[in-house]
Design a protein around this motif. Structure first.
Motif, PDB file in Angstrom:
ATOM      1  N   ILE A 249       0.881  -1.162   0.000  1.00 51.23           N
ATOM      2  CA  ILE A 249       0.000   0.000   0.000  1.00 51.23           C
ATOM      3  C   ILE A 249       0.913   1.203   0.000  1.00 51.23           C
ATOM      4  O   ILE A 249       1.649   1.411   0.951  1.00 51.23           O
TER       5      ILE A 249
ATOM      6  N   PHE B  45       1.659   4.778   0.591  1.00 46.18           N
ATOM      7  CA  PHE B  45       1.137   6.008   1.169  1.00 46.18           C
ATOM      8  C   PHE B  45       1.542   7.223   0.359  1.00 46.18           C
ATOM      9  O   PHE B  45       0.971   8.284   0.483  1.00 46.18           O
TER      10      PHE B  45
ATOM     11  N   VAL C  68      12.290  -4.097   0.892  1.00 44.49           N
ATOM     12  CA  VAL C  68      11.632  -4.011   2.194  1.00 44.49           C
ATOM     13  C   VAL C  68      10.483  -5.013   2.281  1.00 44.49           C
ATOM     14  O   VAL C  68      10.310  -5.713   3.277  1.00 44.49           O
TER      15      VAL C  68
ATOM     16  N   ARG D  95       7.384  -8.240  10.410  1.00 42.79           N
ATOM     17  CA  ARG D  95       6.160  -7.918   9.676  1.00 42.79           C
ATOM     18  C   ARG D  95       6.506  -7.088   8.441  1.00 42.79           C
ATOM     19  O   ARG D  95       6.370  -5.871   8.457  1.00 42.79           O
TER      20      ARG D  95
ATOM     21  N   ASP E 129       4.973  -6.506   5.756  1.00 43.44           N
ATOM     22  CA  ASP E 129       3.894  -5.677   5.208  1.00 43.44           C
ATOM     23  C   ASP E 129       3.810  -4.341   5.936  1.00 43.44           C
ATOM     24  O   ASP E 129       3.672  -3.286   5.326  1.00 43.44           O
ATOM     25  N   LEU E 130       3.929  -4.406   7.274  1.00 46.77           N
ATOM     26  CA  LEU E 130       3.862  -3.166   8.051  1.00 46.77           C
ATOM     27  C   LEU E 130       5.106  -2.314   7.828  1.00 46.77           C
ATOM     28  O   LEU E 130       5.034  -1.087   7.797  1.00 46.77           O
ATOM     29  N   MET E 131       6.253  -2.990   7.661  1.00 42.92           N
ATOM     30  CA  MET E 131       7.478  -2.247   7.420  1.00 42.92           C
ATOM     31  C   MET E 131       7.403  -1.524   6.081  1.00 42.92           C
ATOM     32  O   MET E 131       7.854  -0.386   5.938  1.00 42.92           O
TER      33      MET E 131
ATOM     34  N   LEU F  22       4.677  -0.525   4.655  1.00 42.71           N
ATOM     35  CA  LEU F  22       3.730   0.566   4.889  1.00 42.71           C
ATOM     36  C   LEU F  22       4.464   1.753   5.517  1.00 42.71           C
ATOM     37  O   LEU F  22       4.336   2.894   5.077  1.00 42.71           O
ATOM     38  N   ALA F  23       5.268   1.450   6.535  1.00 45.29           N
ATOM     39  CA  ALA F  23       6.003   2.519   7.214  1.00 45.29           C
ATOM     40  C   ALA F  23       7.012   3.164   6.269  1.00 45.29           C
ATOM     41  O   ALA F  23       7.216   4.381   6.300  1.00 45.29           O
ATOM     42  N   PHE F  24       7.612   2.353   5.407  1.00 50.24           N
ATOM     43  CA  PHE F  24       8.624   2.869   4.485  1.00 50.24           C
ATOM     44  C   PHE F  24       8.016   3.878   3.514  1.00 50.24           C
ATOM     45  O   PHE F  24       8.534   4.989   3.334  1.00 50.24           O
TER      46      PHE F  24
ATOM     47  N   PHE G  48       5.304   5.447   3.939  1.00 55.53           N
ATOM     48  CA  PHE G  48       4.868   6.573   4.769  1.00 55.53           C
ATOM     49  C   PHE G  48       6.023   7.559   4.950  1.00 55.53           C
ATOM     50  O   PHE G  48       5.839   8.773   4.874  1.00 55.53           O
ATOM     51  N   GLY G  49       7.223   7.022   5.159  1.00 54.44           N
ATOM     52  CA  GLY G  49       8.411   7.862   5.283  1.00 54.44           C
ATOM     53  C   GLY G  49       8.708   8.623   4.003  1.00 54.44           C
ATOM     54  O   GLY G  49       9.010   9.817   4.026  1.00 54.44           O
TER      55      GLY G  49
ATOM     56  N   ILE H  59      -1.055  -1.064  13.001  1.00 51.27           N
ATOM     57  CA  ILE H  59      -0.490   0.263  12.757  1.00 51.27           C
ATOM     58  C   ILE H  59      -1.632   1.260  12.605  1.00 51.27           C
ATOM     59  O   ILE H  59      -2.362   1.235  11.626  1.00 51.27           O
TER      60      ILE H  59
ATOM     61  N   LEU I 275       8.855   3.936  15.949  1.00 53.13           N
ATOM     62  CA  LEU I 275       9.701   3.198  15.001  1.00 53.13           C
ATOM     63  C   LEU I 275      11.174   3.423  15.309  1.00 53.13           C
ATOM     64  O   LEU I 275      11.979   2.494  15.305  1.00 53.13           O
TER      65      LEU I 275
ATOM     66  N   GLY J 153      10.876  12.003   7.547  1.00 55.48           N
ATOM     67  CA  GLY J 153      10.666  11.033   6.465  1.00 55.48           C
ATOM     68  C   GLY J 153      11.907  10.208   6.207  1.00 55.48           C
ATOM     69  O   GLY J 153      11.841   8.983   6.101  1.00 55.48           O
TER      70      GLY J 153
ATOM     71  N   ILE K 280      12.485   7.681   9.003  1.00 57.24           N
ATOM     72  CA  ILE K 280      11.651   6.478   8.889  1.00 57.24           C
ATOM     73  C   ILE K 280      12.239   5.517   7.870  1.00 57.24           C
ATOM     74  O   ILE K 280      12.407   4.325   8.134  1.00 57.24           O
ATOM     75  N   ALA K 281      12.564   6.057   6.681  1.00 53.88           N
ATOM     76  CA  ALA K 281      13.055   5.186   5.614  1.00 53.88           C
ATOM     77  C   ALA K 281      14.338   4.480   6.052  1.00 53.88           C
ATOM     78  O   ALA K 281      14.495   3.274   5.855  1.00 53.88           O
TER      79      ALA K 281
ATOM     80  N   VAL L  54      13.656   1.780   8.720  1.00 53.63           N
ATOM     81  CA  VAL L  54      13.071   0.574   8.133  1.00 53.63           C
ATOM     82  C   VAL L  54      14.134  -0.231   7.395  1.00 53.63           C
ATOM     83  O   VAL L  54      14.179  -1.455   7.479  1.00 53.63           O
TER      84      VAL L  54
END
Lengths: 290, 325
Positions: A35, A37, A86, A93, A95-97, A99-101, A103-104, B63, B251, B290, B293-294, B297
């Motif tokens: 997904i 973002f 990723v 997880r 999928d969540l990572m 999503l967070a990526f 998002f970043g 989340i 995170l 941003g 976060i990247a 991750v």
């Protein structure tokens, strides 16, 4: 009745652009299971690129849209392997990572745009600005009509690519099963990266059209991310065909709410409907599959 | 359930360390000027908010991108009740704020938490945006103009109230999740929901409980924040930046760890204030968030806390980074 017809036409024209905005997003979910973002971020950057091309080089947005398409195809192709990395990593997880990526990435784009260009809206002018076509009681701005036709052209192009080419067959195979597609000789990583590139290109092109019709500022990203989510969820995440109906539905919903209830309620009702659709039919109203 | 913890030397050292931190925080205001005190108050608030988000995001594995909604519910409840036509005192408003946030969390948590992964993220985001739009069009919330609260200019008061709220959140979460059955249930839920359910865990109940707890803590900080800043508008207490920061702090610090959110929250807030004092605004802070976060991750999925706790994980991290080069 005239007002009703006018609103109908407006809704359909905007709906067409929303289709172009969401169709690549759906493809990405179908193939990469991500997904993104950042979908609104790509929309916004596409709009800004068109703005510079028209301000600095005097290239009309209806021509520069092809340049934007090519540029973002390359950017997305470059970013694709990271997303793929990723998503397929061995984290708890992925999928969540993922999503967070994304998002970043989105936060980076939105914040970067705010920092560089502040909150001011920029409008993108075209030779077609201010010209109208009258059909009986309905007035159609030529720009919206051309934007709609271009959006449909891009979407049609994607369908031809998906269903009438070897690359498209590989993409559809990936959407069905990663492992099996890999065993059949599909280069999973490469095709995934190209899919991400096609998605960013389509979304940025939709951003050009949106910037030409309305205007562009750094905060539109959030709104169009949610619009893309809306269309995608209504269509069923991953369903490329369903976007055609769902995009029109959102265009019409927004147009009728703006005309009959009031523009300041349109976002409230759009987000409320999105929330309800998610609760009632999380798998989408129109079924799924590419 | 695991056997009762025995008083090992390690546990005693840890208890002493925590006690020292608490005492240091309690006497801190005596040594710093009022500007630094405000930063410290903010750091305590963000640590507490990160702790709240971590319950749902880190422990339950859902989340949420909609926590700004609960922050806003707390802030608006306090602000509305403290308007001159009602004139409630600050402490009286905390209870309705918490009750309202729990009621909303239970009402939306039940249906929303049937959704997994990305669907849940989208739904919570849509809910938060919807609530922000609602606050914008309503009259008694002041619309886009926002609300002013009676000013109470005692920085010490706010520092200590944030300290109490934040410490209570962390201790509560530690007791509830690391030292009770509830913690086992919620972690089982995160690791494998169908398996947890097959073992007799009422997953729906646990999910809603954790969501409500998280919402209540978030709303509490929203209430305090509203009284502290004395002016709120829809964007400042319900805007996406609130949620953004909570997500990044957890995170960065370490998802699903007790002290990770405290580390991430304090570090990021100090960075935020540093940028604010250097550049005059915090706009450049957003792209930095941003990038953080990247990078987290990509290279540090277990957060900064993994560098401190356990050398093994640190070694893994170094090999991962070196492996990339």
């Amino acid at each position: 009745m005239d007002l009703f017809l006018q609103t109908l036409v407006n809704g359909i024209l905007i709906g067409g652009i929303l289709i172009c905005l969401t169709i690549g997003f759906q493809l990405t979910f179908g193939v990469l299971h991500v997904i993104d973002f950042a979908v609104g971020g790509w929309t916004m950057l596409g709009g800004y690129t068109a703005y510079w091309l028209v301000t600095l080089a005097g290239i009309d947005p209806f021509i520069s849209i092809f340049l934007v398409f090519a540029l973002f195809l390359l950017i997305g192709r470059g970013l694709g392997p990271l997303i793929y990395h990723v998503r397929t990593s061995k984290y708890a997880r992925p999928d969540l990572m993922a999503l967070a990526f994304t998002f970043g990435i989105f936060l980076f784009m939105r914040g970067g745009a705010l920092w560089l260009w502040s909150y001011n809206s920029r409008s993108v002018d075209s030779v077609l600005s201010g010209q109208f076509l009258s059909l009986g009681p309905v007035t159609i701005p030529l720009m919206r009509l051309s934007a709609f036709l271009l959006a449909m052209l891009f979407s049609l192009g994607l369908f031809i690519l998906l269903y009438r080419s070897r690359f498209g067959m590989a993409v559809r195979a990936l959407a069905q099963n990663h492992d099996h597609a890999g065993l059949m000789g599909v280069d999973v990583k490469r095709v995934s990266a190209w899919v991400y590139g096609i998605y960013t290109a389509l979304t940025a092109s939709a951003g050009v059209l949106i910037a030409t019709i309305y205007s562009v500022n750094p905060s539109v990203g959030v709104r169009y991310t949610l619009f893309a989510f809306f269309v995608a969820v209504l269509a069923g995440l991953g369903s490329v065909g369903g976007v055609l109906v769902a995009g029109l539905a959102l265009g019409l919903l927004e147009a009728y709410v703006a005309t009959y209830i009031g523009a300041r309620y349109s976002l409230l009702i759009v987000f409320g409907t999105l929330y309800l659709v998610l609760l009632v039919a999380p798998k989408g109203v129109l079924g799924r599959g590419i | 359930m695991a056997s009762k913890p025995v008083l090992t030397p390690k546990l005693i050292i840890r208890a002493l360390l925590i006690g020292a931190i608490v005492i240091a925080l309690a006497v801190l205001p005596a040594f710093i000027d009022s500007y630094t005190l405000r930063i410290a108050t903010g750091a305590l608030m963000w640590a507490g908010l990160a702790c709240a988000w971590n319950i749902v995001g880190g422990y339950a594995g859902y989340i949420s991108f909609g926590h700004s909604a609960f922050f806003g519910i707390g802030a608006y409840t306090t602000a509305i009740l403290m308007q001159s036509n009602i004139g409630a005192s600050f402490f009286v408003t905390l209870l309705p704020a918490i009750i309202l946030s729990i009621a909303v969390a239970v009402a939306i948590g039940g249906p929303t938490m049937r959704l997994r992964g990305a669907y849940f993220a989208i739904a919570t985001w849509a809910f938060a945006e919807m609530l922000m739009q609602l606050v914008t069009v309503l009259d008694f919330t002041g619309g886009t103009a926002g609300l002013s609260l009676p000013a109470y200019l005692n920085e010490f008061f706010f520092y200590y109230i944030m300290l109490i709220a934040s410490a209570a959140s962390f201790i509560g979460v530690w007791l509830l999740i690391e030292r009770s059955r509830f913690g086992f249930r919620i972690k089982a839920l995160r690791d494998d929901e169908p398996a947890a359910e097959s073992l007799g865990i009422r997953t729906n109940l646990v999910k809603v409980q954790s969501f409500a707890l998280s919402a209540a803590i978030t709303a509490l900080f929203g209430s305090i924040y509203a009284y502290w800043t004395t002016y709120i508008d829809p964007y400042s207490v319900m805007g996406p930046e609130i949620t953004d920061q909570m997500v990044v702090m957890v995170l960065l610090g370490g998802l699903g760890t007790v002290w990770g959110p405290a580390l991430g929250g304090v570090l990021l807030w100090i960075t935020n204030r540093y940028i604010w004092s250097t550049f005059g605004d915090t706009v450049i802070y957003l792209p930095i968030l941003g990038v953080i976060i990247a990078l987290v991750v990509l290279f540090l999925p277990n957060g900064l806390i993994s560098l401190i706790v356990g050398r093994q994980r640190g070694k893994e991290l170094i090999s991962r980074i070196l492996g990339k080069l």
